[in-house]
Write a protein that holds these residues in place. Structure first.
Motif, PDB file in Angstrom:
ATOM      1  N   SER A 135      41.738  34.156  38.962  1.00  0.00           N
ATOM      2  CA  SER A 135      40.459  34.832  38.772  1.00  0.00           C
ATOM      3  C   SER A 135      39.811  35.190  40.108  1.00  0.00           C
ATOM      4  O   SER A 135      39.877  34.418  41.076  1.00  0.00           O
ATOM      5  N   ALA A 182      47.052  34.432  30.550  1.00  0.00           N
ATOM      6  CA  ALA A 182      46.720  34.551  31.969  1.00  0.00           C
ATOM      7  C   ALA A 182      47.935  34.397  32.864  1.00  0.00           C
ATOM      8  O   ALA A 182      48.004  34.992  33.954  1.00  0.00           O
ATOM      9  N   GLN A 219      45.418  31.120  25.781  1.00  0.00           N
ATOM     10  CA  GLN A 219      44.725  31.735  26.929  1.00  0.00           C
ATOM     11  C   GLN A 219      45.511  31.508  28.216  1.00  0.00           C
ATOM     12  O   GLN A 219      45.607  32.402  29.071  1.00  0.00           O
ATOM     13  N   HIS A 277      39.146  33.636  32.546  1.00  0.00           N
ATOM     14  CA  HIS A 277      40.522  34.154  32.358  1.00  0.00           C
ATOM     15  C   HIS A 277      41.440  33.682  33.477  1.00  0.00           C
ATOM     16  O   HIS A 277      42.382  34.385  33.875  1.00  0.00           O
TER      17      HIS A 277
END
Length: 595
Positions: A66, A136, A132, A105
């Motif tokens: 991120s 990612a 998730q 994320h």
């Protein structure tokens, strides 16, 4: 401070859920357990204990991380998640980490969110955070391992397939090890048909891999398609002859259909693998299951002749000896097994406590029972009141009873039995009968209480009550050899009803022809009938299996009456070493003038 700093792991326990699949794909497959085909499933999930560490996967590509700046709001949320976890508010921590994974994320945050959710028992939430994580970082092996575990636990087997395929594609060298342990993914609640369909799809791509044949066999066996499973094992053995794991599993499956067939198969396999201890021990276990104890003992002895410290053979011979009432051999071999491997031997300690009791070595019995843990802990604790009572430690005996659970009807009945037993050991038979009578008022259909009161009433001299209770007992349990024997022996020794006594004892011996207790009763009946040679033969058989003073007293009397006074004295002397205060023994010695 960066997101990575906030997502770093703090010590976290109870992460065992995900270790199985991690081990399958991270080199943890050195040993392969053979699946059991007993019960409702052919395999059980591996049990993982101890303080597990999470799956670590640091190979995140820089572009997956991120770039979100660490605002005050985010920092506060990270702090809330961390502090909540430290204070034991795991549900709040899991929900906060889930929210952070959604906001950032970032695969590192998603990984941490998954770990916390699993540890908090929030498995539905963990599935979302693991997805998730994969979104990612699509190449993360750790993420797929965890999501695969969670999907299987939720019985979402078809959804697990692409993740297994991805893991196999990432590490094809682990395919053989994976297939050998694939059955550990399923538990008793898993959809067996779905498990087979997934196994079938995955193994179709590995037709030349014997381990894939093994995986197919286990999945088929879980559906009770034993012939198909055996055919797969035969294909595996054709590719890899003398493969012990597969030979043992095939023997297990054959045993479901024909124990004799399984034994014959193992005997042939041993001829091809004469130095295989595991195959010999498997054969011995099959012989035990078929009640062919002498043959089983011989096979175990062959193993011990080749390897005196073989643990399976030591335990096997010890348990066979215990069943055959060879207490010396049982004690020697089971003790040796514990010395060799002192871990996970609670059952052996329990058996050694029983042996010590039967030898009237109550201090030793107390030592063994006090060391028992695990699933044998409660049975061992139930033995303690009698042991304390035999040692004259009545207050400790009462405390031992009080400490036992009484949350079910059966447990409350056992409490009554144990309390009555204390009065029996104190020779206050009236109080024992009174306690049992009160119990029978509360539980009038309890065969156990009725049987115990019959024995106590006999000791009290209330022979009418003893006979009446035993008649009730055999009505409640009409096919029970113990009840038939007790009623027959009571009629033999307390009444003149020898013909009826013979009827009950003949029925009992027909049900349990090798029972030393019934052999003793029948031998004493023959003595009372004047059939001394037959009485001697029966009582010698009983004494060889059960050297208790009561049995010894009966045998000594018959030998004395037959004129073999030297042997009678030997029997008496040995019995006195066991229990010099036994009433039957001391009365017999006094009446006949033995010694």
């Amino acid at each position: 401070m960066t997101l990575l700093d906030c997502a770093m792991l703090v010590p976290f326990r109870h992460y065992a859920l995900c270790l199985l699949i991690s081990s399958l794909f991270l080199g943890g497959c050195a040993s392969v357990p053979v699946a059991s085909t007993s019960g409702v499933t052919a395999s059980e999930p591996a049990e993982v204990t101890g303080d597990a560490e999470p799956v670590r996967d640091e190979s995140f590509a820089p572009e997956t991380l991120s770039r979100l700046p660490l605002s005050n709001d985010l920092l506060l949320r990270f702090l809330v998640a961390d502090i909540a976890l430290q204070r034991g508010r795991t549900a709040l921590s899991a929900q906060t980490w889930y929210d952070l994974a959604n906001r950032t994320h970032d695969p590192r945050v998603a990984r941490r969110a998954t770990e916390v959710a699993v540890g908090a028992g929030q498995l539905g939430l963990a599935q979302e955070t693991a997805q998730q994580w994969i979104t990612a970082a699509p190449n993360s092996v750790g993420a797929r391992q965890i999501l695969l575990t969670l999907l299987i636990r939720a019985d979402r087997i078809e959804e697990a397939r692409p993740h297994i395929e991805a893991l196999l594609a990432a590490k094809p060298e682990d395919a053989a090890a994976f297939f050998m342990q694939m059955h550990l993914l399923w538990d008793k609640s898993s959809d067996r048909k779905a498990a087979w369909m997934l196994t079938d799809e995955l193994t179709q791509k590995y037709p030349q891999l014997p381990e894939a044949r093994f995986a197919r066999a286990v999945a088929l066996a879980n559906q009770e398609r034993f012939n198909d499973a055996i055919a797969e094992l035969d294909r595996a053995l054709a590719a890899r002859p003398n493969w012990e794991v597969v030979i043992q599993y095939k023997a297990q499956l054959l045993s479901n259909q024909s124990p004799a067939g399984s034994i014959e198969f193992l005997q042939k396999a041993i001829k091809d693998n004469p130095m295989s201890f595991s195959l010999r021990n498997s054969l011995a276990r099959e012989l035990v299951a078929a009640q062919r104890l002498p043959e089983a003992n011989q096979v175990y002895q062959e193993v011990l002749n080749l390897q005196a410290s073989n643990l399976d053979a030591l335990i096997g011979t010890g348990l066979i000896a215990l069943q055959q009432r060879d207490l010396d051999t049982a004690y020697r071999n089971l003790s040796a097994a514990i010395t060799q491997n002192p871990r996970n031997v609670d059952n052996l300690r329990y058996y050694l406590g029983q042996i010590a009791e039967e030898r009237y070595r109550f201090d030793e019995a107390l030592k063994w029972y006090s060391q028992v843990g695990g699933e044998f802990a409660l049975p061992a604790k139930k033995r303690l009141p009698r042991v304390f009572a035999r040692l004259g430690r009545m207050e400790e005996a009462r405390k031992a009873i009080t400490a036992l659970p009484a949350d079910t009807e059966q447990a409350r009945i056992e409490h009554i039995q144990m309390e009555a037993q204390l009065w029996r050991e104190a020779r206050d038979y009236k109080k024992g009968v009174d306690i049992l009578s009160k119990g029978i008022t509360t539980y009038p259909q309890s065969a156990d209480l009725i049987y115990d009161r019959a024995l106590m009433a006999d000791m009290q001299g209330n022979y009418a009550l003893a006979e009446s209770d035993l008649r009730k007992y055999v009505q409640l349990l009409p096919a029970n050899a113990q009840g038939m024997n007790a009623l027959g022996y009571t009629l033999l020794t307390r009444t003149a009803k020898l013909a009826e006594a013979e009827k009950w004892l003949e029925q009992a011996i027909a049900l349990e022809p090798d029972s030393p207790v019934i052999l003793d009763s029948l031998g004493w009946l023959r003595y009372k009938q004047g059939k001394l040679p037959e009485a001697q033969e029966l009582l010698k058989r009983a004494h060889a299996k059960l050297s208790e003073p009561d049995v010894a007293a009966h045998l000594a009397e018959v030998l004395w009456q037959l004129g073999d006074k030297v042997e009678a004295k030997k029997v008496v002397d040995a019995a006195l070493l066991i229990d010099a205060k036994n009433e039957t023994l001391t009365e017999t010695i006094s009446r006949l003038g033995i010694r």
